[in-house]
Design a protein around this motif. Structure first.
Motif, PDB file in Angstrom:
ATOM      1  N   PHE A 247      42.836  46.110  41.805  1.00 54.71           N
ATOM      2  CA  PHE A 247      43.192  44.778  41.386  1.00 54.71           C
ATOM      3  C   PHE A 247      42.867  43.653  42.310  1.00 54.71           C
ATOM      4  O   PHE A 247      42.510  42.717  42.075  1.00 54.71           O
ATOM      5  N   PHE A 248      43.686  43.756  43.547  1.00 56.64           N
ATOM      6  CA  PHE A 248      43.743  42.934  44.664  1.00 56.64           C
ATOM      7  C   PHE A 248      42.343  42.852  45.323  1.00 56.64           C
ATOM      8  O   PHE A 248      42.323  42.051  45.988  1.00 56.64           O
ATOM      9  N   SER A 249      41.866  43.801  45.398  1.00 55.83           N
ATOM     10  CA  SER A 249      40.424  44.152  46.220  1.00 55.83           C
ATOM     11  C   SER A 249      39.358  43.100  45.395  1.00 55.83           C
ATOM     12  O   SER A 249      38.521  42.630  45.847  1.00 55.83           O
ATOM     13  N   GLN A 250      39.533  43.170  44.027  1.00 58.64           N
ATOM     14  CA  GLN A 250      38.687  42.202  43.342  1.00 58.64           C
ATOM     15  C   GLN A 250      39.237  40.651  43.350  1.00 58.64           C
ATOM     16  O   GLN A 250      38.341  39.910  43.521  1.00 58.64           O
ATOM     17  N   VAL A 251      40.471  40.551  43.522  1.00 57.51           N
ATOM     18  CA  VAL A 251      40.942  39.165  43.587  1.00 57.51           C
ATOM     19  C   VAL A 251      40.422  38.546  45.160  1.00 57.51           C
ATOM     20  O   VAL A 251      39.836  37.443  45.212  1.00 57.51           O
ATOM     21  N   PHE A 252      40.602  39.279  46.145  1.00 54.71           N
ATOM     22  CA  PHE A 252      40.137  39.031  47.335  1.00 54.71           C
ATOM     23  C   PHE A 252      38.771  39.209  47.708  1.00 54.71           C
ATOM     24  O   PHE A 252      37.968  38.790  48.693  1.00 54.71           O
ATOM     25  N   GLY A 253      38.058  39.729  47.038  1.00 53.11           N
ATOM     26  CA  GLY A 253      36.614  39.937  46.988  1.00 53.11           C
ATOM     27  C   GLY A 253      35.838  39.075  46.223  1.00 53.11           C
ATOM     28  O   GLY A 253      35.406  37.849  46.394  1.00 53.11           O
ATOM     29  N   PRO A 254      35.456  39.550  44.972  1.00 49.97           N
ATOM     30  CA  PRO A 254      34.502  38.734  44.035  1.00 49.97           C
ATOM     31  C   PRO A 254      35.577  37.426  43.692  1.00 49.97           C
ATOM     32  O   PRO A 254      34.932  36.209  43.435  1.00 49.97           O
ATOM     33  N   GLY A 255      36.658  37.422  43.565  1.00 51.21           N
ATOM     34  CA  GLY A 255      37.467  36.186  43.375  1.00 51.21           C
ATOM     35  C   GLY A 255      38.499  36.359  42.249  1.00 51.21           C
ATOM     36  O   GLY A 255      39.278  35.251  41.914  1.00 51.21           O
ATOM     37  N   ARG A 256      38.431  37.344  41.467  1.00 46.98           N
ATOM     38  CA  ARG A 256      39.019  37.375  40.117  1.00 46.98           C
ATOM     39  C   ARG A 256      39.263  38.790  39.604  1.00 46.98           C
ATOM     40  O   ARG A 256      38.336  39.737  39.953  1.00 46.98           O
ATOM     41  N   ALA A 257      40.480  39.127  39.150  1.00 49.48           N
ATOM     42  CA  ALA A 257      40.756  40.581  38.593  1.00 49.48           C
ATOM     43  C   ALA A 257      41.299  40.485  37.226  1.00 49.48           C
ATOM     44  O   ALA A 257      42.031  39.515  36.997  1.00 49.48           O
TER      45      ALA A 257
ATOM     46  N   PRO B 119      35.994  33.204  47.149  1.00 48.65           N
ATOM     47  CA  PRO B 119      36.186  32.952  48.592  1.00 48.65           C
ATOM     48  C   PRO B 119      35.017  33.420  49.558  1.00 48.65           C
ATOM     49  O   PRO B 119      34.809  32.878  50.550  1.00 48.65           O
ATOM     50  N   VAL B 120      34.239  34.422  48.975  1.00 51.91           N
ATOM     51  CA  VAL B 120      33.006  34.847  49.929  1.00 51.91           C
ATOM     52  C   VAL B 120      31.709  33.926  49.634  1.00 51.91           C
ATOM     53  O   VAL B 120      31.347  33.485  50.709  1.00 51.91           O
ATOM     54  N   MET B 121      31.769  33.560  48.379  1.00 49.01           N
ATOM     55  CA  MET B 121      30.514  32.646  48.161  1.00 49.01           C
ATOM     56  C   MET B 121      30.819  31.357  48.596  1.00 49.01           C
ATOM     57  O   MET B 121      29.930  30.465  49.050  1.00 49.01           O
ATOM     58  N   THR B 122      32.018  30.849  48.536  1.00 49.74           N
ATOM     59  CA  THR B 122      32.551  29.420  48.893  1.00 49.74           C
ATOM     60  C   THR B 122      32.124  29.180  50.529  1.00 49.74           C
ATOM     61  O   THR B 122      31.936  28.375  50.784  1.00 49.74           O
TER      62      THR B 122
END
Length: 435
Positions: free
Chosen positions: A112-122, A190-193
């Protein structure tokens, strides 16, 4: 064909033709190195590219594992002096042990949090029984989920692998974003920003790979009296074979015929401060995720004191934010607004690996009547003992008001004792009775 036989060919030069100085790149990395040096690399990044940067990979893995490892409990408000009651069984076991028949709580939270900190939402779907109680949690893939708002309420459209689309109401979906936009539908990735900062690190890594790749042979330019493109291409091919063979055989010397020169393509990595650039890229990623650099394995300026303070920074300014967001989201979506029950993550669990600190904290809490001995034993996963449900306090610690009264009472008693006792040396001064 060896390098010596290559340069046996003579080049005819006429009066009307000047000697050609041709440059032949002796490595297939010419395109990549020139892109880096000329600044023609793309500024954006894909999620796959970003994850290939060790600092980004480490940040996402560290934060996801840290949030997944925190103990999670359910409490019920009692409104009494005894405090809130910890709930066991039911949804508490779902959250703490297994969210469904095939997924543990740790695995679910880590993903769940790998999606939050990766793509930005879970997203996670909540399955309820007929009484409306949560009985299972099912993760929803980020790329298959879209969010829309209808009359102020959020709806989640999920594309099943079969091709059908299911729509879930907002109250049935656990939704956590890295940073929502004002419409609460879209969000900041966060990655794209911060793509330009991540691209800088990727470019540094790519340049290092180009310089030190190909068996350690960096890109070179071969200068010589070439007059035709075919000769240059043959020279490049032969030179690559000879350098590769020399590298494989461990020969440190590469002979060159007279009149030819082999020059490195691009700047010297040492002069370009390649290592400091990579260290700076790690710092950029640390800023994106609000992580102290030590947790990205960047210890160039680390010492015992500042590393200890970075531990405090991690809990106070990074994890606490995500703990509170996660607690409130779980409480709202699982129990609803105004519910007496709520979800709590124990940040003290992050000190589980530090046995000495954990024991000292529990002992201090017991000695100051914050915990009973059995409550302290429960934190250490130990069974309760008879007589361990009583609050204790050290005898030397008393309320300030009582301490003042005790001082006054003690002073009065001391004065009375002094009046009752004979004066020091009175017997020695008295004249003996001779009658």
């Amino acid at each position: 064909m060896g390098l010596k036989s290559l340069f046996r060919r003579e080049v005819r030069v006429g009066d009307a033709t000047a000697e050609a100085r041709a440059q032949v790149v002796a490595d297939s990395g010419m395109a990549s190195i020139t892109e880096v040096l000329s600044g023609e690399m793309p500024e954006g990044v894909t999620m796959k590219e970003a994850m290939s940067l060790p600092a980004v990979w480490d940040a996402i893995n560290f934060l996801s594992a840290a949030m997944a490892g925190l103990p999670i409990e359910v409490f019920e408000k009692t409104g009494t002096a005894g405090g809130d009651r910890r709930v066991t069984g039911g949804v508490a076991d779902v959250l703490a042990e297994a969210v469904n028949d095939s997924t543990t709580s740790f695995s679910w939270r880590e993903t769940f949090f790998s999606q939050v900190f990766g793509p930005g939402r879970a997203y996670t779907y909540i399955e309820r029984n007929r009484q409306g109680r949560a009985i299972n949690l099912f993760p929803m893939e980020h790329d298959r989920t879209s969010v829309r708002k209808v009359r102020g309420r959020l709806l989640y459209d999920y594309l099943e692998p079969s091709g059908t689309v299911k729509t879930y109401e907002g109250k049935d979906v656990i939704d956590l974003a890295y940073l929502l936009r004002p419409d609460h539908v879209t969000y900041h990735n966060p990655v794209m920003t911060c793509a330009s900062a991540i691209r800088q690190g990727l470019n540094a890594n790519r340049y290092a790979l180009t310089v030190f790749g190909k068996n350690g042979v960096p890109p070179y330019v071969l200068k010589g009296p070439f007059s035709a493109a075919k000769e240059m291409m043959r020279a490049a091919a032969d030179l690559m074979k000879v350098t590769r063979r020399a590298a494989e055989e461990g020969k440190p010397v590469l002979p060159l015929p007279s009149g030819h020169d082999l020059v490195r393509l691009g700047d010297d990595p040492e002069k370009m401060q390649l290592t400091p650039v990579q260290v700076f890229a790690v710092g950029q990623v640390a800023r994106i995720y609000q992580l102290p650099p030590v947790f990205l394995q960047e210890l160039s300026k680390g010492n015992y004191n500042n590393i200890e303070h970075q531990d405090l920074h991690l809990v106070k300014h990074t994890l606490r934010r995500w703990v509170e967001k996660f607690e409130q989201e779980l409480t709202l979506k699982i129990f609803g607004r105004g519910a007496r029950r709520y979800v709590k993550l124990d940040l003290d669990g992050i000190t589980r690996g530090d046995f000495k600190t954990r024991i000292e904290a529990i002992v201090r809490a017991v000695q100051n009547s914050l915990l009973t001995p059995n409550e302290g034993r429960e934190m250490m996963k130990k069974p309760p003992l008879p007589g361990g449900d009583t609050l204790f306090i050290q005898g030397a610690t008393v309320p300030l008001a009582l301490a003042g009264k005790a001082f006054a009472r003690g002073a009065a008693d001391l004065a009375a004792d002094e009046e009752a006792a004979p004066e020091e040396g009175a017997d020695a001064d008295q004249e003996p009775n001779t009658d």
